[in-house]
Design a protein around this motif. Structure first.
Motif, mmCIF file in Angstrom:
data_model
loop_
_atom_site.group_PDB
_atom_site.id
_atom_site.type_symbol
_atom_site.label_atom_id
_atom_site.label_comp_id
_atom_site.label_asym_id
_atom_site.label_seq_id
_atom_site.Cartn_x
_atom_site.Cartn_y
_atom_site.Cartn_z
ATOM 1 N N LEU A 180 0.864 -1.171 0.000
ATOM 2 C CA LEU A 180 0.000 0.000 0.000
ATOM 3 C C LEU A 180 0.905 1.228 0.000
ATOM 4 O O LEU A 180 1.703 1.432 0.917
ATOM 5 C CB LEU A 180 -0.923 -0.007 1.214
ATOM 6 N N ALA A 181 0.815 2.033 -1.055
ATOM 7 C CA ALA A 181 1.705 3.179 -1.224
ATOM 8 C C ALA A 181 1.244 4.385 -0.421
ATOM 9 O O ALA A 181 2.034 5.293 -0.172
ATOM 10 C CB ALA A 181 1.823 3.541 -2.704
ATOM 11 N N GLU A 182 -0.018 4.396 -0.045
ATOM 12 C CA GLU A 182 -0.538 5.502 0.756
ATOM 13 C C GLU A 182 -0.567 5.041 2.210
ATOM 14 O O GLU A 182 -1.470 4.312 2.624
ATOM 15 C CB GLU A 182 -1.922 5.914 0.253
ATOM 16 N N THR A 188 -1.554 5.739 5.065
ATOM 17 C CA THR A 188 -2.510 6.428 5.928
ATOM 18 C C THR A 188 -2.808 5.576 7.162
ATOM 19 O O THR A 188 -2.553 4.360 7.174
ATOM 20 C CB THR A 188 -3.833 6.680 5.183
ATOM 21 N N LEU A 189 -3.367 6.204 8.175
ATOM 22 C CA LEU A 189 -3.779 5.440 9.351
ATOM 23 C C LEU A 189 -4.863 4.426 8.997
ATOM 24 O O LEU A 189 -4.904 3.334 9.554
ATOM 25 C CB LEU A 189 -4.262 6.380 10.463
ATOM 26 N N GLU A 190 -5.750 4.780 8.057
ATOM 27 C CA GLU A 190 -6.794 3.849 7.635
ATOM 28 C C GLU A 190 -6.186 2.602 6.992
ATOM 29 O O GLU A 190 -6.613 1.480 7.275
ATOM 30 C CB GLU A 190 -7.769 4.523 6.664
ATOM 31 N N ASN A 191 -5.182 2.800 6.129
ATOM 32 C CA ASN A 191 -4.536 1.645 5.501
ATOM 33 C C ASN A 191 -3.708 0.851 6.509
ATOM 34 O O ASN A 191 -3.634 -0.376 6.432
ATOM 35 C CB ASN A 191 -3.673 2.087 4.315
ATOM 36 N N LEU A 192 -3.090 1.534 7.485
ATOM 37 C CA LEU A 192 -2.371 0.823 8.539
ATOM 38 C C LEU A 192 -3.349 -0.041 9.335
ATOM 39 O O LEU A 192 -3.088 -1.217 9.590
ATOM 40 C CB LEU A 192 -1.651 1.808 9.467
ATOM 41 N N ALA A 193 -4.489 0.518 9.704
ATOM 42 C CA ALA A 193 -5.493 -0.241 10.453
ATOM 43 C C ALA A 193 -5.980 -1.440 9.641
ATOM 44 O O ALA A 193 -6.126 -2.546 10.178
ATOM 45 C CB ALA A 193 -6.664 0.660 10.822
ATOM 46 N N THR A 194 -6.224 -1.249 8.348
ATOM 47 C CA THR A 194 -6.644 -2.363 7.480
ATOM 48 C C THR A 194 -5.569 -3.445 7.447
ATOM 49 O O THR A 194 -5.871 -4.637 7.542
ATOM 50 C CB THR A 194 -6.928 -1.857 6.052
ATOM 51 N N ALA A 197 8.965 1.389 6.752
ATOM 52 C CA ALA A 197 10.352 1.850 6.704
ATOM 53 C C ALA A 197 10.385 3.313 6.277
ATOM 54 O O ALA A 197 9.777 3.695 5.278
ATOM 55 C CB ALA A 197 11.152 0.997 5.727
ATOM 56 N N TYR A 198 11.075 4.115 7.063
ATOM 57 C CA TYR A 198 11.295 5.518 6.723
ATOM 58 C C TYR A 198 12.764 5.642 6.365
ATOM 59 O O TYR A 198 13.638 5.514 7.225
ATOM 60 C CB TYR A 198 10.960 6.419 7.920
ATOM 61 N N LYS A 199 13.045 5.861 5.058
ATOM 62 C CA LYS A 199 14.422 5.931 4.570
ATOM 63 C C LYS A 199 14.605 7.203 3.770
ATOM 64 O O LYS A 199 13.670 7.687 3.126
ATOM 65 C CB LYS A 199 14.745 4.719 3.690
ATOM 66 N N LYS A 200 15.826 7.680 3.774
ATOM 67 C CA LYS A 200 16.148 8.932 3.090
ATOM 68 C C LYS A 200 15.749 8.920 1.619
ATOM 69 O O LYS A 200 15.158 9.872 1.124
ATOM 70 C CB LYS A 200 17.643 9.208 3.228
ATOM 71 N N GLY A 201 16.025 7.861 0.919
ATOM 72 C CA GLY A 201 15.783 7.834 -0.520
ATOM 73 C C GLY A 201 14.685 6.901 -0.983
ATOM 74 O O GLY A 201 14.564 6.627 -2.177
ATOM 75 N N ASP A 202 13.876 6.364 -0.064
ATOM 76 C CA ASP A 202 12.839 5.402 -0.444
ATOM 77 C C ASP A 202 11.479 5.836 0.078
ATOM 78 O O ASP A 202 11.368 6.477 1.125
ATOM 79 C CB ASP A 202 13.143 4.008 0.125
ATOM 80 N N THR A 220 7.883 5.289 1.811
ATOM 81 C CA THR A 220 7.313 4.461 2.865
ATOM 82 C C THR A 220 6.112 3.706 2.306
ATOM 83 O O THR A 220 5.219 4.307 1.718
ATOM 84 C CB THR A 220 6.883 5.322 4.072
ATOM 85 N N LEU A 221 6.126 2.388 2.479
ATOM 86 C CA LEU A 221 5.056 1.513 1.988
ATOM 87 C C LEU A 221 4.538 0.661 3.136
ATOM 88 O O LEU A 221 5.252 0.435 4.117
ATOM 89 C CB LEU A 221 5.572 0.588 0.883
ATOM 90 N N LEU A 222 3.324 0.180 3.000
ATOM 91 C CA LEU A 222 2.761 -0.788 3.936
ATOM 92 C C LEU A 222 2.620 -2.122 3.212
ATOM 93 O O LEU A 222 1.680 -2.317 2.437
ATOM 94 C CB LEU A 222 1.386 -0.327 4.432
#
Length: 187
Positions: free
Chosen positions: A84-86, A88-94, A155-160, A162-164
């Protein structure tokens, strides 16, 4: 059989989520966007959406022949896997099997996991995946009762980006309702 190039498929799809038991669009609506009541587009994905159907067969055996005389299906698992490229808290909860995503107030949104016991029934969801079918038409995949079953990381990375990452597994619905169904438009 000669190659029919109109049967070759390439392109992205759209993933929708709804509560388990949400009314599915009819087969004749395969070319229409699912009605907003009950179905939510999860937004952008990255690296595609993959449906995998794994099957386990048990071998039959008899003393009279050396060859395997047959097999019986003993397990089937269908999964939908994507990133999931977005984020969001909604996508994290899903992705963590929690239908109630957030609480909001003036200038904030928050999410906390439920304090369930191990015996608590999880929140099953339903999925619709719309992709391309042969001849350039739409293919719609219904996965009727799913849970996210693999680890979810952010993952929070300088050049990448964040995906779920999420893998949804299909589960038994009933003797008359299969766990998944695939519908192709033909015109």
């Amino acid at each position: 059989m000669p190659v029919d190039v109109s049967n070759l498929i390439q392109g992205p799809g759209t993933l929708y989520r709804g509560a388990f038991g949400t009314a599915e669009p009819s087969d004749t609506q395969v070319n229409a966007t699912p009605a907003p009541s009950g179905w939510t587009d999860v937004g952008g994905t990255q690296d595609g959406v993959t449906m995998t159907i794994s099957q386990t067969y048990s071998e039959l055996e008899v003393d009279q022949v050396v060859d395997i005389p047959g097999r019986r299906l003993t397990k089937r698992e269908a999964t939908i896997k994507t990133n999931l490229a977005e984020a969001t808290l909604e996508n994290l909860a899903t992705s963590l099997n929690n239908a109630t995503a957030t609480s909001t107030g003036a200038g904030f949104a928050a999410w906390s996991p439920p304090n369930d016991t191990s015996a608590t029934q999880p929140s099953y969801t339903a999925l619709i995946f719309d992709g391309i079918a042969p001849k350039g038409y739409r293919r719609r995949v219904f996965v009727r009762r799913t849970l996210s079953v693999e680890d979810v990381g952010m993952a929070y990375k300088k050049g990448d980006q964040t995906l779920l990452p999420v893998t949804f597994a299909a589960h038994y619905v009933s003797a008359s309702v299969p766990p998944f169904r695939i519908v192709d438009a033909t015109a």
